[in-house]
Scaffold this motif. Structure first.
Motif, PDB file in Angstrom:
ATOM      1  N   PHE A   1       4.586 -43.789 -41.399  1.00  0.00           N
ATOM      2  CA  PHE A   1       4.109 -44.566 -42.818  1.00  0.00           C
ATOM      3  C   PHE A   1       4.223 -45.855 -42.548  1.00  0.00           C
ATOM      4  CE2 PHE A   1       4.155 -40.442 -44.488  1.00  0.00           C
ATOM      5  CZ  PHE A   1       3.004 -40.193 -45.554  1.00  0.00           C
ATOM      6  N   ILE A   2       5.428 -46.539 -42.216  1.00  0.00           N
ATOM      7  CA  ILE A   2       5.863 -47.740 -42.135  1.00  0.00           C
ATOM      8  C   ILE A   2       5.737 -48.320 -40.837  1.00  0.00           C
ATOM      9  CG2 ILE A   2       7.013 -47.679 -44.454  1.00  0.00           C
ATOM     10  CD1 ILE A   2       9.644 -47.472 -42.605  1.00  0.00           C
ATOM     11  N   PHE A   3       5.787 -47.734 -39.902  1.00  0.00           N
ATOM     12  CA  PHE A   3       5.964 -48.248 -38.365  1.00  0.00           C
ATOM     13  C   PHE A   3       4.632 -47.408 -37.732  1.00  0.00           C
ATOM     14  CE2 PHE A   3      10.520 -48.108 -39.482  1.00  0.00           C
ATOM     15  CZ  PHE A   3      10.805 -49.606 -39.675  1.00  0.00           C
ATOM     16  N   PRO A   4       3.553 -47.801 -38.337  1.00  0.00           N
ATOM     17  CA  PRO A   4       2.305 -47.173 -37.616  1.00  0.00           C
ATOM     18  C   PRO A   4       2.014 -47.553 -36.072  1.00  0.00           C
ATOM     19  CG  PRO A   4       1.490 -48.642 -39.040  1.00  0.00           C
ATOM     20  CD  PRO A   4       2.914 -48.499 -39.162  1.00  0.00           C
ATOM     21  N   TYR A   5       1.496 -46.686 -35.324  1.00  0.00           N
ATOM     22  CA  TYR A   5       1.147 -46.859 -34.250  1.00  0.00           C
ATOM     23  C   TYR A   5      -0.116 -47.873 -34.003  1.00  0.00           C
ATOM     24  CZ  TYR A   5       4.306 -43.526 -32.167  1.00  0.00           C
ATOM     25  OH  TYR A   5       5.310 -42.616 -31.631  1.00  0.00           O
ATOM     26  N   LYS A   6       0.157 -49.064 -33.841  1.00  0.00           N
ATOM     27  CA  LYS A   6      -1.211 -49.990 -34.071  1.00  0.00           C
ATOM     28  C   LYS A   6      -2.027 -50.025 -32.673  1.00  0.00           C
ATOM     29  CE  LYS A   6       0.863 -53.425 -36.144  1.00  0.00           C
ATOM     30  NZ  LYS A   6       0.976 -54.497 -36.842  1.00  0.00           N
TER      31      LYS A   6
ATOM     32  N   PHE B   1      -2.398 -47.515 -20.040  1.00  0.00           N
ATOM     33  CA  PHE B   1      -3.231 -46.334 -20.448  1.00  0.00           C
ATOM     34  C   PHE B   1      -4.649 -47.077 -20.639  1.00  0.00           C
ATOM     35  CE2 PHE B   1       0.281 -43.781 -20.046  1.00  0.00           C
ATOM     36  CZ  PHE B   1      -0.005 -42.515 -19.464  1.00  0.00           C
ATOM     37  N   GLY B   2      -4.594 -47.940 -21.240  1.00  0.00           N
ATOM     38  CA  GLY B   2      -5.703 -48.609 -21.929  1.00  0.00           C
ATOM     39  C   GLY B   2      -6.443 -49.262 -20.651  1.00  0.00           C
ATOM     40  N   SER B   3      -6.153 -49.598 -19.625  1.00  0.00           N
ATOM     41  CA  SER B   3      -6.744 -50.137 -18.361  1.00  0.00           C
ATOM     42  C   SER B   3      -7.480 -48.894 -17.768  1.00  0.00           C
ATOM     43  CB  SER B   3      -5.739 -50.901 -17.488  1.00  0.00           C
ATOM     44  OG  SER B   3      -4.611 -49.920 -16.763  1.00  0.00           O
ATOM     45  N   VAL B   4      -7.274 -47.738 -17.993  1.00  0.00           N
ATOM     46  CA  VAL B   4      -7.880 -46.628 -17.315  1.00  0.00           C
ATOM     47  C   VAL B   4      -9.004 -46.220 -18.255  1.00  0.00           C
ATOM     48  CG1 VAL B   4      -7.686 -44.304 -16.447  1.00  0.00           C
ATOM     49  CG2 VAL B   4      -5.753 -45.818 -16.343  1.00  0.00           C
ATOM     50  N   VAL B   5     -10.363 -46.506 -17.649  1.00  0.00           N
ATOM     51  CA  VAL B   5     -11.299 -46.225 -18.468  1.00  0.00           C
ATOM     52  C   VAL B   5     -12.149 -45.148 -17.970  1.00  0.00           C
ATOM     53  CG1 VAL B   5     -13.618 -47.025 -19.142  1.00  0.00           C
ATOM     54  CG2 VAL B   5     -11.724 -48.546 -19.057  1.00  0.00           C
ATOM     55  N   LEU B   6     -11.902 -44.032 -19.005  1.00  0.00           N
ATOM     56  CA  LEU B   6     -12.820 -42.752 -18.512  1.00  0.00           C
ATOM     57  C   LEU B   6     -13.872 -42.700 -19.318  1.00  0.00           C
ATOM     58  CD1 LEU B   6      -9.842 -40.271 -18.688  1.00  0.00           C
ATOM     59  CD2 LEU B   6     -10.680 -41.239 -16.852  1.00  0.00           C
ATOM     60  N   GLY B   7     -14.684 -41.730 -19.265  1.00  0.00           N
ATOM     61  CA  GLY B   7     -15.989 -41.458 -19.968  1.00  0.00           C
ATOM     62  C   GLY B   7     -15.593 -41.542 -21.623  1.00  0.00           C
ATOM     63  N   SER B   8     -16.695 -41.691 -22.318  1.00  0.00           N
ATOM     64  CA  SER B   8     -16.677 -41.929 -23.746  1.00  0.00           C
ATOM     65  C   SER B   8     -15.919 -40.527 -24.162  1.00  0.00           C
ATOM     66  CB  SER B   8     -17.841 -41.846 -24.262  1.00  0.00           C
ATOM     67  OG  SER B   8     -18.810 -40.939 -24.109  1.00  0.00           O
TER      68      SER B   8
ATOM     69  N   PRO C   1      -4.217 -42.026 -27.151  1.00  0.00           N
ATOM     70  CA  PRO C   1      -5.318 -43.429 -27.571  1.00  0.00           C
ATOM     71  C   PRO C   1      -5.311 -43.447 -29.112  1.00  0.00           C
ATOM     72  CG  PRO C   1      -6.142 -41.587 -26.372  1.00  0.00           C
ATOM     73  CD  PRO C   1      -4.646 -41.206 -26.155  1.00  0.00           C
ATOM     74  N   GLU C   2      -5.003 -42.370 -29.638  1.00  0.00           N
ATOM     75  CA  GLU C   2      -4.969 -42.139 -31.229  1.00  0.00           C
ATOM     76  C   GLU C   2      -3.777 -41.497 -31.577  1.00  0.00           C
ATOM     77  OE1 GLU C   2      -8.513 -40.034 -31.636  1.00  0.00           O
ATOM     78  OE2 GLU C   2      -9.771 -41.761 -31.780  1.00  0.00           O
TER      79      GLU C   2
ATOM     80  N   TYR D   1      -3.618 -38.877 -22.072  1.00  0.00           N
ATOM     81  CA  TYR D   1      -2.293 -38.998 -22.856  1.00  0.00           C
ATOM     82  C   TYR D   1      -1.066 -38.575 -21.996  1.00  0.00           C
ATOM     83  CZ  TYR D   1      -2.415 -34.007 -24.013  1.00  0.00           C
ATOM     84  OH  TYR D   1      -2.639 -32.659 -24.068  1.00  0.00           O
ATOM     85  N   LEU D   2       0.028 -39.032 -22.616  1.00  0.00           N
ATOM     86  CA  LEU D   2       1.097 -38.803 -21.804  1.00  0.00           C
ATOM     87  C   LEU D   2       2.391 -38.456 -22.774  1.00  0.00           C
ATOM     88  CD1 LEU D   2       2.748 -39.776 -19.453  1.00  0.00           C
ATOM     89  CD2 LEU D   2       3.631 -41.786 -20.775  1.00  0.00           C
ATOM     90  N   THR D   3       2.936 -37.153 -22.119  1.00  0.00           N
ATOM     91  CA  THR D   3       3.908 -36.277 -22.715  1.00  0.00           C
ATOM     92  C   THR D   3       5.288 -36.360 -22.061  1.00  0.00           C
ATOM     93  OG1 THR D   3       3.294 -34.223 -21.596  1.00  0.00           O
ATOM     94  CG2 THR D   3       1.900 -34.700 -23.666  1.00  0.00           C
ATOM     95  N   ASP D   4       6.257 -36.002 -22.768  1.00  0.00           N
ATOM     96  CA  ASP D   4       7.633 -35.852 -22.061  1.00  0.00           C
ATOM     97  C   ASP D   4       7.569 -34.379 -21.349  1.00  0.00           C
ATOM     98  OD1 ASP D   4       8.061 -34.168 -24.068  1.00  0.00           O
ATOM     99  OD2 ASP D   4       9.511 -35.658 -25.091  1.00  0.00           O
ATOM    100  N   GLY D   5       8.677 -33.866 -20.846  1.00  0.00           N
ATOM    101  CA  GLY D   5       8.747 -32.639 -20.315  1.00  0.00           C
ATOM    102  C   GLY D   5       8.784 -31.459 -21.086  1.00  0.00           C
ATOM    103  N   ASN D   6       8.960 -31.525 -22.385  1.00  0.00           N
ATOM    104  CA  ASN D   6       9.024 -30.825 -23.508  1.00  0.00           C
ATOM    105  C   ASN D   6       7.631 -30.628 -24.125  1.00  0.00           C
ATOM    106  OD1 ASN D   6      11.771 -30.280 -23.124  1.00  0.00           O
ATOM    107  ND2 ASN D   6      12.080 -31.869 -24.587  1.00  0.00           N
ATOM    108  N   GLY D   7       6.811 -31.647 -23.782  1.00  0.00           N
ATOM    109  CA  GLY D   7       5.302 -31.543 -24.085  1.00  0.00           C
ATOM    110  C   GLY D   7       5.037 -32.312 -25.569  1.00  0.00           C
ATOM    111  N   ASP D   8       6.161 -33.144 -25.913  1.00  0.00           N
ATOM    112  CA  ASP D   8       6.157 -34.005 -27.087  1.00  0.00           C
ATOM    113  C   ASP D   8       5.198 -35.485 -26.536  1.00  0.00           C
ATOM    114  OD1 ASP D   8       7.517 -32.399 -28.667  1.00  0.00           O
ATOM    115  OD2 ASP D   8       9.360 -33.216 -28.127  1.00  0.00           O
TER     116      ASP D   8
END
Lengths: 315, 592
Positions: A310-315, B213-220, B237-238, B225-232
């Motif tokens: 909420f207060i530290f959004p991933y911008k 990651f932003g520099s890697v341009v894939l198709g639209s 990108p969003e 995305y990147l996860t740790d070993g636990n899948g978190d």
């Protein structure tokens, strides 16, 4: 037989031609290029929360291929000047509009006097204008409820709602909600209007001496100032409000502010731009009122997984 | 079902209710084979094309993902090198109180400040011992309670990478509350004389990961995305939308390897982090529809080409057979001179030649039959000719005997001479064809002998037109007629009987006229004689005349033959008509 044969040959040639032109040229089927939309965001009195809203708009713009133009209304501008600005945007070919205005009457005037043939989405308080395509906002009543949920168990029954004398209309709505709920819950609510921001420190000192009131404000700068005063003077005042600034977050982290009610500004921007694009693509046929989530953030939960966003959004 | 199909095919292939034509059957068979083969090939090629396109997309995205992984790995290794440099080059070898330690912190921080938010060294109890910038540890923060701090201490010897969080431990930050990824390790610190355990924290800027990651341009439709070993999720990108749980337009928070979505995963060696690539594959796009249409176009085009080729081939095969069929029909109608042109493929060519040989054999056989028939006819003529000789010979010999007995030597000599000449012509070395001169001479000899026999009963005259002597005729045609005149017409004549013989050349024909002034015949009798209807027991059966008539008919055909006119008590005139043909030409006909 010959007639049939000729008919068959003609049909064959037609089919071949159709298949050729359909498959190898753009004469019959044109590959649809990704449509780019021009959308203007008209914002009034931006603050830290507006930054997050804009960040959300930009995220949505990337996803929906929208060319966003952000325009800021200042409180000094007259209605005519605002209309002129809006007209310029229309002349530039803007295809959609997101309006972030605090005062319903001003927005009503703007919309009524500028005939718009483009989808308009409003952000903030719920509006019910005919030419507003969708309302994206937050539930002030719920935010007030969140505060009362904390206040009710405490012993303090007096609330000081602090504003500056030139407070924004949205603060009035918040105050009205506070007031209604105070009457229901048996709280005494007084509205304190400070002439200047610098009066916050003096006011806090006074509150500390009294030590029986809950202090609440929806003014981010005022909250930050009061929070800093509490922090510096190491006072113990139940201070609540709303805001995202580093000062507010720092004071919250330090315990100088007990809690802030916030809503997902980022998601608001994201959804607003999605609604405009939806309207342009005619995906949505009915008006929608979309409320983003609100939360009470305290020192203890501010780094919680959900609250943090909420207060530290991933911008 | 098969029967119905067969019936349908027979009906379809047939023209005007006839049996199916070879042309159509060949055309249909070839075309159907081609269609089935084309369909199989088309579907197979299209499937292969789609698979190849998907594979290419997958490979390209995997390549980009590997690039992304490589960039992140390089970045993390660089940061680990910073940590190593700081630990092994500074913290482990120097006393913390030395100014060079702080300088080293500052130097490294300044070098990497685009990637690093803070570098800090903590004691095992969480006291801040060193920091890269001016800031200090916030008094209300108990660093030892943090997950990363505890995880670091429990995994001594390893570098620990925490989850993204907001940098919040220090009073001064480069940019307020920024998001960082804590990278920490346990270090051995020299503090005065003692060696103590501590924790070195390097706050990696989250924005650095975002930039990578932003520099890697894939198709639209694709993203990493990147996860740790636990899948978190560490980076998405969003990320904000993802973290807030908003499932908005088209955003997919939980990606599974469902249809048309490919998920790639690559683990980053040391950290156990995973780079995940999500790629939208195929699907029904206009491009894929166009591909389908293009394959359909190719198939139809190919089919058209095949139809033309099949049509040409089937005609090439069936046309020679058709020509053969026409020729055989003409032969069937009797035209054995029809020429069969053997052509087409080897088998048809063989068949044409075989039919040609068969036709020639048939023609030869028919010619043989004609020859055989002719020979038979000739033998019949001979038999008929032979019928006339015995009676005359007996009678003449009787006359000669009578003359010798009555010592009429001169007359006997004349008769014998005439008889010799008569038989010489009669035999004619077995030839059936003689000159008109010989035929006239023959009948003259006969008349002379008969004149001797029937003394003074009749006289005779012979007239032969000029130029007919050398023409040919079948022999012994006058003698039987003359014989009839002598025996039947002159029977009751008393010296006043006359027999006139005329050989006339009229137009293209020769007319032999034998006219007598004898008793004549009724018309009915004439008809009966000519039709061969005479009673066998009556006098004069007309056998001689019939014999002559048949022979002329056999040799010359219609309208040649014998005509007879007779009037009772007036006489009879018999006319023989034959074509005026030279003796040599008549012999060349093979009638001899």
């Amino acid at each position: 037989m010959k007639l049939k044969l000729w008919a068959l040959i003609m049909l064959d040639i037609l089919l071949l031609s159709f298949l050729f032109f359909a498959s190898s040229t753009d004469w019959l089927f044109v590959e649809q290029t990704q449509t780019s939309y021009k959308v203007s965001i008209l914002m009034e009195d931006t603050d830290t929360s507006s930054d997050y809203f804009v960040a959300g708009v930009q995220q949505g713009a990337i996803e929906h291929n929208v060319d966003v133009h952000i325009l800021e209304f200042t409180s000094e501008q007259t209605l005519e000047e605002r209309k002129e600005l809006l007209q310029k945007q229309l002349e530039k070919g803007t295809q959609g509009l997101v309006l972030c205005m605090h005062e319903n009457s001003q927005m009503a005037d703007l919309l009524s006097e500028t005939p718009l043939a483009i989808p308009v989405v409003s952000w903030g308080l719920e509006r019910n204008f005919d030419n507003v395509y969708a309302n994206v906002g937050y539930d002030i009543s719920m935010e007030v409820d969140l505060l009362y949920d904390v206040w009710i168990p405490s012993e303090k029954r007096e609330i000081s709602y602090v504003t500056l004398e030139d407070a924004e209309p949205k603060d009035d709505v918040f105050y009205e909600e506070l007031k209604q709920r105070a009457e229901i819950e048996g709280f005494v609510l007084e509205e304190v209007k400070l002439a200047e921001l610098s009066g916050a420190r003096t006011f806090i000192q006074g509150m500390a001496a009294e030590n029986k009131r809950i202090v609440v404000t929806t003014d981010e700068l005022l909250l930050e100032a009061m929070g800093n005063a509490v922090k510096e003077m190491k006072l113990n005042i139940p201070l609540y409000g709303s805001g995202y600034s580093d000062g507010v977050r720092s004071a919250l982290e330090a315990g100088a502010i007990n809690g802030i009610v916030v809503h997902r500004e980022f998601e608001g921007g994201y959804v607003a731009i999605s609604q405009v694009v939806g309207a342009l693509q005619q995906k949505i046929s009915t008006k929608e009122a979309i409320l983003v989530e609100s939360a009470l953030i305290t020192k203890d939960n501010m780094y919680g997984t959900a609250e943090e966003t909420f207060i530290f959004p991933y911008k | 079902m098969i029967e119905r199909l067969r019936n349908w095919m027979n009906t379809w292939f047939a023209i005007k209710g006839k049996r199916p034509t070879l042309n159509r059957v060949i055309w249909f068979s070839f075309t159907m084979t081609a269609v089935v083969a084309s369909l199989i090939m088309g579907i197979s090629f299209y499937g292969r094309f789609l698979a190849q396109a998907e594979e290419t997309t997958r490979e390209e995205n995997q390549f980009l993902m590997e690039q992304g992984s490589y960039s992140v790995t390089t970045y993390l290794r660089g940061m680990m090198n910073v940590s190593d440099s700081l630990y092994y080059g500074v913290i482990k070898n120097k006393d913390l109180s030395e100014p060079s330690v702080e300088e080293a912190f500052q130097l490294l921080y300044e070098t990497y400040k685009d990637d690093i938010e803070h570098i800090a060294l903590f004691s095992e109890k969480g006291e801040l011992l060193q920091i890269s910038s001016i800031g200090s540890l916030l008094t209300y923060e108990n660093i030892t309670k943090e997950d990363w701090f505890q995880e670091t201490l429990s995994n001594e010897g390893n570098i620990y990478f925490g989850k993204p969080e907001v940098s919040r431990y220090f009073s001064q930050s480069q940019s307020g509350y920024s998001r960082i990824i804590p990278m920490s390790r346990v270090v051995q610190m020299n503090i005065g004389e003692s060696v103590e355990r501590g924790v070195l924290l390097i706050e990696l800027k989250y924005s650095a990961i975002e930039d990578l990651f932003g520099s890697v341009v894939l198709g639209s439709e694709s993203y990493l995305y990147l996860t740790d070993g636990n899948g978190d999720v560490i980076y998405h990108p969003e990320q904000q939308i993802f973290m807030s749980g908003y499932d908005g337009n088209g955003f997919q928070t939980h990606v599974e390897d469902v249809d048309n979505i490919d998920v790639f995963e690559q683990t980053l060696g040391y950290t156990g982090w995973k780079v995940v690539g999500v790629t939208q594959l195929g699907g029904v796009s206009l491009s894929s529809i166009k591909s389908v249409l293009f394959v359909a176009f190719l198939l139809l085009f190919f089919l058209n080409v095949l139809l033309v080729i099949n049509s040409f081939l089937s005609r090439r095969v069936s046309a020679p057979l058709g020509a053969l069929e026409t020729a055989v029909s003409r032969i069937e109608e009797g035209d054995l001179d029809t020429e069969i042109q053997a052509s087409g493929f080897l088998e048809v060519w063989y068949l044409g030649n075989a039919i040609n040989r068969m036709k020639n054999n048939l023609k030869r056989l028919m010619e043989d039959m004609v020859k055989e028939h002719e020979a038979k006819r000739k033998s019949e003529i001979l038999v008929l000719q032979n019928q006339i000789n015995p009676h005359f010979l007996y009678n003449t010999l009787d006359i000669i005997v009578w003359m010798i007995e009555n010592e009429k030597k001169e007359q006997a000599v004349k008769v014998v001479t005439a008889l010799a000449r008569f038989f010489r012509i009669s035999l004619s070395k077995g030839n059936a064809i003689i000159t008109i001169a010989d035929e006239v001479e023959h009948v003259r000899n006969y008349l002379m002998i008969q004149e001797m026999r029937f003394k003074n009963r009749f006289t005779y005259n012979i007239h032969v037109d000029e130029g007919v002597a050398d023409l040919g005729t079948i022999k012994l045609i006058l003698q039987p007629i003359v014989e009839n005149a002598i025996y039947h017409a002159m029977e009751f004549m008393d010296g006043d009987g006359v027999i006139d013989i005329r050989v006339l050349h009229k137009g293209a024909d020769i007319f032999f006229e034998i006219e007598d002034n004898g008793s004549g015949m009724t018309e009915e009798k004439v008809e009966a004689i000519l039709n061969g209807e005479m009673d066998k027991n009556s006098k004069g059966t007309g056998v001689g005349l019939q014999n002559v008539r048949e022979r002329i008919g056999l040799v010359f055909g219609k309208p040649y033959g014998v005509y007879m006119e007779s009037e009772p008590d007036e006489g009879t005139k018999v006319t023989l008509q034959i074509p005026a043909i030279s003796y040599a030409a008549l012999r060349d006909r093979g009638l001899d």
